[in-house]
Design an enzyme around this catalytic site. Structure first.
Site, short mmCIF file in Angstrom:
data_model
loop_
_atom_site.label_atom_id
_atom_site.label_comp_id
_atom_site.label_asym_id
_atom_site.label_seq_id
_atom_site.Cartn_x
_atom_site.Cartn_y
_atom_site.Cartn_z
N ARG A 236 0.85 -1.18 0.00
CA ARG A 236 0.00 0.00 0.00
C ARG A 236 0.89 1.23 0.00
NH1 ARG A 236 -3.28 -3.13 -1.19
NH2 ARG A 236 -5.42 -3.41 -0.45
N GLU A 265 -6.29 5.94 -5.96
CA GLU A 265 -6.59 4.94 -7.00
C GLU A 265 -8.08 4.98 -7.31
OE1 GLU A 265 -5.32 1.13 -5.60
OE2 GLU A 265 -3.26 1.75 -5.33
N HIS A 285 -2.49 -1.38 -9.65
CA HIS A 285 -2.97 -2.24 -8.55
C HIS A 285 -3.53 -3.56 -9.08
CE1 HIS A 285 -4.44 -2.14 -4.13
NE2 HIS A 285 -4.21 -3.39 -4.52
N1 LIG Z 1 -1.14 -5.33 -4.92
C1 LIG Z 1 -2.11 -6.17 -4.63
O1 LIG Z 1 -3.00 -6.43 -5.45
C2 LIG Z 1 -2.15 -6.84 -3.31
C3 LIG Z 1 -1.62 -6.24 -2.21
N2 LIG Z 1 -1.68 -6.85 -0.99
C4 LIG Z 1 -1.04 -6.17 0.13
O2 LIG Z 1 0.20 -6.85 0.42
C5 LIG Z 1 0.57 -6.59 1.77
C6 LIG Z 1 1.06 -7.86 2.45
O3 LIG Z 1 -0.03 -8.77 2.56
P1 LIG Z 1 0.14 -10.16 3.32
O4 LIG Z 1 1.50 -10.70 3.12
O5 LIG Z 1 -1.04 -10.97 2.94
O6 LIG Z 1 0.00 -9.66 4.83
P2 LIG Z 1 0.32 -10.49 6.15
O7 LIG Z 1 -0.67 -10.03 7.16
O8 LIG Z 1 0.45 -11.94 5.87
O9 LIG Z 1 1.76 -9.95 6.55
C7 LIG Z 1 1.98 -8.60 6.85
C8 LIG Z 1 3.34 -8.46 7.52
O10 LIG Z 1 3.46 -7.14 7.96
C9 LIG Z 1 4.13 -7.16 9.20
N3 LIG Z 1 3.98 -5.97 10.00
C10 LIG Z 1 2.92 -5.54 10.69
N4 LIG Z 1 3.20 -4.41 11.34
C11 LIG Z 1 4.48 -4.13 11.05
C12 LIG Z 1 5.36 -3.10 11.43
N5 LIG Z 1 4.99 -2.12 12.28
N6 LIG Z 1 6.62 -3.13 10.95
C13 LIG Z 1 7.00 -4.09 10.12
N7 LIG Z 1 6.22 -5.10 9.74
C14 LIG Z 1 4.96 -5.11 10.20
C15 LIG Z 1 3.51 -8.31 9.88
O11 LIG Z 1 4.33 -8.72 10.96
P3 LIG Z 1 3.65 -9.00 12.42
O12 LIG Z 1 2.24 -9.40 12.20
O13 LIG Z 1 4.44 -10.08 13.00
O14 LIG Z 1 3.81 -7.71 13.16
C16 LIG Z 1 3.52 -9.32 8.75
O15 LIG Z 1 4.74 -9.94 8.70
C17 LIG Z 1 -0.65 -5.93 2.41
O16 LIG Z 1 -0.44 -4.53 2.45
C18 LIG Z 1 -1.79 -6.23 1.44
O17 LIG Z 1 -2.81 -5.25 1.51
C19 LIG Z 1 -2.24 -8.07 -0.83
C20 LIG Z 1 -2.78 -8.72 -1.91
C21 LIG Z 1 -2.80 -8.15 -3.22
O1 LIG Z 2 -5.95 -7.86 -0.98
C1 LIG Z 2 -5.35 -6.78 -1.09
O2 LIG Z 2 -4.76 -6.24 -0.14
C2 LIG Z 2 -5.29 -6.11 -2.37
O3 LIG Z 2 -4.48 -5.25 -2.59
C3 LIG Z 2 -6.28 -6.39 -3.36
O4 LIG Z 2 -7.37 -5.60 -3.06
#
Ligand SMILES: NC(=O)C1=CN([C@@H]2O[C@H](COP(=O)(O)OP(=O)(O)OC[C@H]3O[C@@H](n4cnc5c(N)ncnc54)[C@H](OP(=O)(O)O)[C@@H]3O)[C@@H](O)[C@H]2O)C=CC1
Ligand SMILES: O=C(O)C(=O)CO
Length: 328
Positions: A236, A265, A285
Site C-alpha cells: 500500500r 486509486e 494495482h
Molecule cells: N497489490 C495487490 O493487489 C495486493 C496487495 N496486498 C497487500 O500486500 C501486503 C502484504 O499482505 P500479506 O502478506 O497478505 O499480509 P500479512 O498479514 O500476511 O503480513 C503482513 C506483515 O506485515 C508485518 N507488519 C505488521 N506491522 C508491522 C510493522 N509495524 N513493521 C513491520 N512489519 C509489520 C507483519 O508482521 P507482524 O504481524 O508479525 O507484526 C507481517 O509480517 C498488504 O499490504 C496487502 O494489503 C495483498 C494482496 C494483493
Molecule cells: O488484498 C489486497 O490487499 C489487495 O491489494 C487487493 O485488493
C-alpha cells in the site's frame, strides 16, 4: 434476496465461473464509486446484502444507521473500513473470505513481474522497439544480488521462494514479532533497520497498512538505500511517508521504483510526477488481479451470500481480527 456488489469498476466478477453461485439472487453490480456516505446509504437501501470488492467504500456507522434492513456484508480480505460495532448494533452479519483463499501467489508473482521488468528495463525496451528503434538498455542480473524483504507475512514468504530460485540472497526486516518469527525460521535478519535499508540491491515491502504502519517507510530509510537500488511496493502506498518516494527518486536514492499501489486509486489525471517518472515501472494495482485468484477468493464470498440466502451456516471470523488489520 437483493445483493449489491460495490466497486467492481470493470465488471469483472460477472465473468467468473463462481458467479453462478449467485443464481436465484437479484444482483446489482455497481461499477462506479460513490464517495458520499449519505448517497451511498441511499443507493444501498433496497438491498439485503452487500459484497465489498475491496476497501474502497467504507461501511461506517453513519451509513449503517440508515440501513436497518441490511442483513449481510461480505468483504474480500479483512480491512477496518467496516464498522464492526455498527454492524452489531444494526444486526448486520459481517463475513470475510480471509481464512480461505490467500492472495499470496498472485501478488508474489506480480512482485516478481515488476522486479524483472525494472531490472531488465522491459517497458522501455518494448516501447523503443514499437517506435522502430533497436536499442539495448543494459539490465542487471539477479543471480548473486541481495533482495531485502520488509514484513514477514504470507506474500513476503512467497516472494522469497522465487528469490531463492533466482539465486539471490535474502535479507529480512519486519516488526519485532515478525523478526522473531523469521529468526525462529532460520532467516537472515539485518543487524539493524539502517543496515536493512543500506545493503540490498532490491527492497520489497510486504506489510499491511494500519494506523501503526502508515508512513512506516520514511524519507530517512529511502535515503539510506544504494544509489543503484530498486524499491518495490505492491502493498500500500500509505506505508511510505507522503512525498518521500518521489523526493527519493529525484535525489537518486534509490535509483528506481516499481509500484503497483498509489495514494489515490484510480488515478484520474495525466502527468502524475511519480507515475511518469523515467525511473518508475508501474502497474494499476493488479497484484491480485488474476482469473485464478478472483475465482478462489470470490467463490468463498459468493458461497457465504448463497448460504445466508438458504439459511445455511456461514463461515465467520472473529471480529477482533478486524482490529489487527487495516488499509487505506
Ligand atoms: N497489490 C495487490 O493487489 C495486493 C496487495 N496486498 C497487500 O500486500 C501486503 C502484504 O499482505 P500479506 O502478506 O497478505 O499480509 P500479512 O498479514 O500476511 O503480513 C503482513 C506483515 O506485515 C508485518 N507488519 C505488521 N506491522 C508491522 C510493522 N509495524 N513493521 C513491520 N512489519 C509489520 C507483519 O508482521 P507482524 O504481524 O508479525 O507484526 C507481517 O509480517 C498488504 O499490504 C496487502 O494489503 C495483498 C494482496 C494483493
Ligand atoms: O488484498 C489486497 O490487499 C489487495 O491489494 C487487493 O485488493
Amino acid at each position: 434476496m437483493k445483493l449489491a456488489i460495490l466497486d467492481d469498476w470493470f465488471d469483472t466478477l460477472r465473468t467468473l465461473p463462481c458467479f453462478t453461485k449467485l443464481d436465484g439472487i437479484d444482483v446489482t453490480v455497481f461499477t462506479d464509486h460513490e464517495p458520499d456516505p449519505d448517497r451511498l446509504a441511499e443507493r444501498l437501501k433496497p438491498f439485503d446484502a452487500v459484497v465489498l470488492f475491496r476497501e474502497r467504500s467504507a461501511m461506517t456507522a453513519q451509513i449503517l444507521r440508515q440501513l436497518p434492513n441490511l442483513k449481510l456484508i461480505s468483504q474480500r480480505s479483512v480491512y477496518p473500513h467496516v464498522d464492526v460495532d455498527a454492524c452489531t448494533a444494526n444486526g448486520t452479519l459481517l463475513c470475510s473470505n480471509m481464512h480461505a483463499g490467500t492472495p499470496s501467489f498472485a501478488a508474489a508473482e506480480h512482485t516478481w513481474a515488476l522486479i524483472l521488468a525494472a531490472m531488465r528495463q522491459i517497458p522501455q525496451q518494448m516501447a523503443n522497439m514499437q517506435a522502430g528503434r533497436w536499442q539495448m538498455g543494459v539490465g542487471k542480473t539477479l543471480n548473486g544480488r541481495t533482495l531485502g524483504l520488509y514484513g514477514y507475512g504470507r506474500i513476503a514468504k512467497a516472494v522469497e521462494t522465487y528469490a531463492t530460485a533466482f539465486g539471490m540472497n535474502v535479507l529480512w526486516w519486519s516488526s519485532e514479532a515478525g523478526r522473531a518469527r523469521a529468526k525462529a525460521d532460520g532467516k537472515t535478519i539485518a543487524s539493524s533497520r539502517d543496515a536493512f535499508f543500506s545493503t540490498p540491491d532490491v527492497i520489497s515491502v510486504h506489510v499491511r497498512l494500519k494506523p501503526s504502519t502508515r508512513g512506516l517507510i520514511t524519507a530517512h530509510d529511502l535515503a539510506l538505500m544504494r544509489d543503484d537500488a530498486l524499491f518495490v511496493n505492491t502493498s500500500r502506498a500509505g506505508l511510505i511517508e507522503p512525498d518521500a518516494m518521489l523526493n527519493a527518486l529525484n535525489a537518486g536514492r534509490p535509483e528506481k521504483a516499481a509500484l503497483d499501489v498509489f495514494d489515490v486509486e484510480p488515478i484520474t489525471w495525466l502527468d502524475d510526477p511519480l507515475i511518469t517518472h523515467p525511473n518508475v515501472t508501474c502497474t494499476p494495482h493488479i497484484g491480485f488481479v488474476t482469473e485464478d485468484e478472483f475465482e478462489l477468493q470470490f467463490s468463498d464470498i459468493f458461497d457465504q451470500v448463497a448460504a445466508y440466502k438458504n439459511s445455511a451456516p456461514i463461515h465467520m471470523i472473529n471480529p477482533s481480527v478486524w482490529d489487527q488489520t487495516a488499509s487505506q
